[in-house]
Motif scaffolding. Sequence first.
Motif, short mmCIF file in Angstrom:
data_model
loop_
_atom_site.label_atom_id
_atom_site.label_comp_id
_atom_site.label_asym_id
_atom_site.label_seq_id
_atom_site.Cartn_x
_atom_site.Cartn_y
_atom_site.Cartn_z
N SER A 41 14.55 9.90 6.01
CA SER A 41 13.82 8.44 5.54
C SER A 41 13.51 7.77 6.92
N ILE A 42 14.35 7.66 7.80
CA ILE A 42 13.73 6.82 9.10
C ILE A 42 12.24 7.66 9.71
N ARG A 43 12.32 8.98 9.52
CA ARG A 43 11.28 9.58 10.06
C ARG A 43 9.89 9.21 9.16
N MET A 44 10.16 9.23 7.78
CA MET A 44 9.08 8.67 7.06
C MET A 44 8.79 7.12 7.26
N MET A 45 9.63 6.48 7.54
CA MET A 45 9.49 4.95 7.81
C MET A 45 8.62 4.81 9.17
N GLU A 46 8.90 5.64 9.84
CA GLU A 46 8.09 5.30 11.13
C GLU A 46 6.52 5.55 10.82
N THR A 47 6.21 6.50 9.92
CA THR A 47 4.88 6.40 9.68
C THR A 47 4.32 4.94 9.05
N ALA A 48 5.03 4.47 8.36
CA ALA A 48 5.03 2.87 7.90
C ALA A 48 4.66 1.94 8.99
N ALA A 106 6.33 14.89 -0.43
CA ALA A 106 4.75 14.52 -0.03
C ALA A 106 4.68 13.31 0.44
N ALA A 107 5.86 12.65 0.39
CA ALA A 107 5.88 11.28 1.24
C ALA A 107 5.05 11.12 2.44
N ILE A 108 5.05 12.09 3.24
CA ILE A 108 4.27 11.96 4.52
C ILE A 108 2.69 12.27 4.17
N ASP A 109 2.39 12.84 3.37
CA ASP A 109 1.04 13.36 3.16
C ASP A 109 0.37 12.07 2.38
#
Length: 265
Positions: free
Chosen positions: A180-187, A144-147
Motif C-alpha cells: 500500500s505504501i509503495r502504491m501511495m508513493e505513486t500518488a 492493477a492499481a499501479i497501472d
Amino acid sequence: MMKKLHMAVAAGIVLVGAVVLLLRSGGPEQPGQPEPQSFVASQGVESSATEAPSIAPGTSSSEAEEKESDLKEAILSSAGIEEMTPEEVADISESFEVSAPMTEFLDTGDEASALKEARRLASHPNREVRMDALDVMRWIGGAAAIDMVAFFGDQDPEINALAEEAFWEAIDEIDDPVLSIRMMETALNSPSAALRLEAVDRLVYLPDHLSFPSIARMMNDENQEVRDLAQENLRFISEEEFSSEAEALSWFSQNEKELIDLFSE
C-alpha cells in the motif's frame, strides 16, 4: 458494463435508422407489427416509459421533420442513451472492435492477459478505448492499481477523475501495508495536488513505522495545504513539532523501534 453500453448504442442506432426509413417511405402502419419500444426491448436493451410520437398522414414537410427528430430522441431515450454525433458513434464502434480481445480475456478469467492489453491501450488516441482499458483495470482491482497511474493527467477530465477514483478503490483492496505504501508513493509523486493531499491523508492510517518517512518528505511539497497536512499527521504520530524533513527523520531514526513495537502489540 461496456458490452451493455455498446449493445444499447447499436440497438438505438439501428432502430432509429429503421424507423426513419419507414417514415420517409410513407408506408402505412401494418397491423400486428411491434411498436418501436417493443423492437428496442427485442435488442436486449431495457425500455423506459418514454412514449414515441407518431406522424399522422398528411403532415407537412416541416412538421414531419420535427416529428422525426422527436421520434429519434424518444427512441434513443428509451434505449438509455442520448443523441450522439457521428464522431461519437464512430469512436464507440472503433472501441468495440479494438477492446474486444481485452474484454474477452476478462470474460474468460484471464486477468493477466486482460491487464496486459489494458496497459497497451491506456495511451490509445480514442477516449472510448482508454475508458474501456480503465474499466478493465478497475474490474481487476488492487493488482492493477499501479497501472491506473497511466491515466492520471489524461487529456479527458472524466477519464482523469475516474482513474483517481479507481486508484483509491484499488488501494483499499490491498491488505499488505508495505505494498500500500509503495502504491501511495505513486500518488505522492503525482502533479495533482489533490491527489497528493489524499495520499498524505490516507498514509496516517497505515502503520506509523512504514508511513512516517513518506509523510515527512511531503513537508517540502510545493502546495501549502499538503505541507500543512503532513505537519499535522507527523504531530499526530510523534506528538512533536518539526521544522524540517531532516528534523522529522532524525526523530524517526531514534524512535522507529518503538513505533514497530507499538504496531506489533
